[in-house]
Design an enzyme around this catalytic site. Structure first.
Site, mmCIF file in Angstrom:
data_model
loop_
_atom_site.group_PDB
_atom_site.id
_atom_site.type_symbol
_atom_site.label_atom_id
_atom_site.label_comp_id
_atom_site.label_asym_id
_atom_site.label_seq_id
_atom_site.Cartn_x
_atom_site.Cartn_y
_atom_site.Cartn_z
ATOM 1 N N VAL A 94 0.849 -1.185 0.000
ATOM 2 C CA VAL A 94 0.000 0.000 0.000
ATOM 3 C C VAL A 94 0.889 1.241 0.000
ATOM 4 O O VAL A 94 1.842 1.341 0.776
ATOM 5 C CB VAL A 94 -0.938 0.018 1.212
ATOM 6 C CG1 VAL A 94 -1.842 1.252 1.178
ATOM 7 C CG2 VAL A 94 -1.782 -1.244 1.253
ATOM 8 N N LYS A 136 -3.249 0.493 -3.585
ATOM 9 C CA LYS A 136 -2.848 -0.862 -3.221
ATOM 10 C C LYS A 136 -2.365 -1.547 -4.488
ATOM 11 O O LYS A 136 -3.122 -1.726 -5.451
ATOM 12 C CB LYS A 136 -4.004 -1.621 -2.592
ATOM 13 C CG LYS A 136 -3.673 -3.069 -2.249
ATOM 14 C CD LYS A 136 -4.680 -3.645 -1.272
ATOM 15 C CE LYS A 136 -4.475 -3.075 0.103
ATOM 16 N NZ LYS A 136 -5.208 -3.828 1.149
ATOM 17 N N ASP A 189 -12.172 -11.223 5.171
ATOM 18 C CA ASP A 189 -10.980 -10.967 5.989
ATOM 19 C C ASP A 189 -11.271 -9.890 7.037
ATOM 20 O O ASP A 189 -10.486 -8.959 7.224
ATOM 21 C CB ASP A 189 -9.808 -10.532 5.098
ATOM 22 C CG ASP A 189 -8.462 -10.665 5.813
ATOM 23 O OD1 ASP A 189 -8.408 -11.335 6.868
ATOM 24 O OD2 ASP A 189 -7.478 -10.083 5.339
#
Length: 610
Positions: free
Chosen positions: A24, A39, A133
């Protein structure tokens, strides 16, 4: 990659993070003049077709998400085989850093953070995006204290068998059992991970630890974690129940949706009992035993038939003897066991009671019971009543509808009070710039004012951050007219002041205030100092003065003096007979003034000595 530019506009400035699948960078969007996060996915994933296809699908979907608790995805693309996603740039701590620094968080804060994360998941699931996630590292706090969930739209599984071990490193503590087993993953997986995050916030610990990611993943499949109340004191029972339900091993036993867990967390925040997580231990399906029926083949005791016959004869005699008793007396003696009327309509209840009991009705609002159905009854079911007695039932009026108050131009605290007084719930809060509404005042509300909605409906508001700041344009050295056009086109007001300047040509900007690049709001003023050129002064009249007096006058006024001689009449000898420029002419400071001093001709010719 520093200084590399993607898509001709995103210039990478500094690496701010690195993960197993991407790096990032803080970057600058040269087109929109703003800082963004980019990203950049690791190059080896670009060779996997399944990964790339999934990446494209999810990046496109994530870019369409627009919810206050989700980090905005602005753009995505590929350049020379490198895939990237452009996101909102946030400067703030993530939840993992907060837990590490502060340890277990207060239950009220756990509920508030969890509610905001659930709101983000609710929006994502509505767009058929599963995060996969959810973990504290992906939950960021803004400067205003709002929660933002990041990393939507990143594909997390690769083609073939590259796989599960690699994909769970670093996130194994928050995996759902179905993820750990490589089963199909859906919204319920995100709910499980949110349950783990709630657990960690409340206790300061993750529910499972192990020697490695695989060991931890197996515990998610096989083991039950310790209850939070075993690890820390004063854990609210209902919050613990919410966490337990969210972390159920079987996805079917978890909350059915992110909206459902958000609703329970919102009710907890408001001091109300949860709707979904708590189940009364006694509220179970009971098997009612059959009545005991005497065995027809069992031998009857001696004389039993005679006793029964005698009893029947006695009853007949009593009946005949009281044949003239009134029906009223029989009514007073007879009783009826009151059935359970809840859930029935008034018509159905009357049909069930028949002529034995009278039915009286009342009404009340109820958010869960359909309009027209019985909520309560008095006396309770099972009570024995004499015939003709009254039974009072309360019929549901359905969900109560209330008016939505007008929150526009109210400060945040006033809006919150108005929402509560109206019987509504405070929903999401977002802040945005406004050119017309002052800072901390409500710009937008949803639902809009004036309508009627169900009591308890969530009201979402947008609060002003004031005017959007911009940078003062650079107009130094510009022509005054050009400078005014630039300032006006930026929504600013030009204030012109003039001053002399020896170096800047007349009509050009010498200085500006505020200076170039300083933040400024639309409608504010930019003062520009415009050159009038060098300042001019009047040349004094020195004709007839002696050379010394003329020199003193001119030098005293800031001019430079050049002396020459000229043949003159005797009465003008040693006096100034002419000057250039002429007296009263305008000239700059330091300008040269030539004077001619009269003198006798050397040869009598009368010619100028020059």
């Amino acid at each position: 990659m520093i200084d590399k530019t993607f898509d001709g506009r995103y210039r990478l400035e500094e690496k701010v993070g690195v993960g197993g699948m991407a790096e990032v960078y803080r970057a600058f969007d040269t087109t929109l003049d703003r800082t963004v996060a980019v990203k950049v996915l690791h190059p080896h994933y670009a060779a996997e077709e399944d990964f790339v296809a999934r990446f494209r699908r999810e990046a496109q979907a994530a870019a369409n998400l627009n919810q206050p608790n989700i980090v905005n995805v602005y753009d995505w693309g590929a350049e020379n085989g490198t895939y990237f996603i452009v996101m909102e740039y946030l400067v703030g701590l993530n939840l993992k850093e907060v837990i590490t620094a502060e340890g277990p968080l207060p239950p009220s804060r756990v509920v508030d953070i969890g509610r905001q994360v659930a709101a983000a998941l609710q929006a994502a699931h509505r767009h058929e995006i599963v995060h996969r996630d959810i973990k504290p590292q992906n939950i960021i706090f803004t400067d205003e204290g709002e929660v933002k969930v990041t990393d939507f739209g990143i594909a997390r599984s690769t083609a073939g068998n590259v796989t599960q071990t690699a994909s769970i490193i670093g996130t194994a503590h928050y995996l759902s059992p179905e993820q750990a087993k490589s089963d199909r993953v859906g919204p319920a997986s995100d709910i499980y991970s949110l349950g783990v995050v709630l657990y960690e916030m409340l206790t300061g610990k993750v529910p499972f630890e192990g020697d490695g990611p695989v060991a931890v993943a197996l515990k998610h499949i096989q083991e039950t974690p310790k209850a939070p109340s075993e690890l820390v004191d004063d854990v609210p029972e209902e919050l613990e129940a919410v966490i337990k339900k969210a972390m159920a091993k079987d996805p079917a036993q978890r909350y059915r949706s992110a909206a459902e867990i958000r609703d329970d967390l919102t009710r907890l925040a408001a001091g109300m009992p949860v709707r979904t997580a708590i189940v009364d231990e006694n509220d179970q399906t009971m098997v009612i035993p059959k009545p005991v029926v005497p065995d027809q083949d069992r031998e009857k005791p001696p004389g039993r038939g005679l006793k029964i016959a005698g009893l029947v004869f006695l009853l007949i005699a009593l009946f005949v003897g009281s044949a003239f008793a009134t029906n009223a007396a029989l009514t007073r003696i007879a009783t009826t066991e009151l059935p359970d009327l809840t859930g029935l309509t008034a018509k159905e209840a009357r049909g069930l009671l028949g002529d034995k009991l009278k039915l009286q009705t009342d009404e009340a609002f109820d958010p869960k019971i359909a309009k027209g159905l019985i909520i309560l009854q008095s006396p309770n079911a099972g009570t024995k009543l004499g015939q003709g007695r009254s039974v009072t039932v309360t019929l549901s009026k359905g969900k109560e509808r209330v008016a939505v108050p007008n929150l526009r131009n109210k400060i945040l605290n006033q809006a919150s009070i108005a929402i509560s007084k109206a019987g509504l719930e405070f929903g999401s809060l977002r802040r945005d710039f406004s050119e017309t509404i002052a800072e901390d005042y409500v710009i937008i509300q949803d639902p809009p004012a004036g309508g009627r909605v169900d009591k308890g409906t969530f009201v979402n508001i947008v609060v002003s951050k004031g005017r959007r700041p911009q940078k003062t344009p650079n107009v130094s050295g510009k022509n005054v007219e050009e400078a005014k056009i630039i300032i006006t086109n930026d929504g600013l007001t030009a204030v012109v002041q003039e001053s002399f300047d020896d170096d800047v040509p007349a009509g050009e900007v010498i200085t500006q205030s505020p200076a170039t690049g300083v933040p400024i709001n639309k409608g504010e003023s930019v003062t520009i100092s415009v050159s009038k050129g060098p300042e001019l002064f009047s040349i004094p009249n020195v004709k007839g003065d002696s050379e010394g007096d003329a020199n003193d006058k001119l030098v005293g006024d800031g001019f430079t003096v050049e002396v020459k001689t000229s043949v003159s009449e005797p009465e003008s000898y040693d006096l100034v007979v002419t000057q250039n420029p002429e007296a009263a002419s305008q000239a700059e400071k330091g300008a040269l003034v030539t004077i001619w001093i009269g003198m006798m001709p050397a040869d009598g010719s009368g010619m100028d000595s020059d």
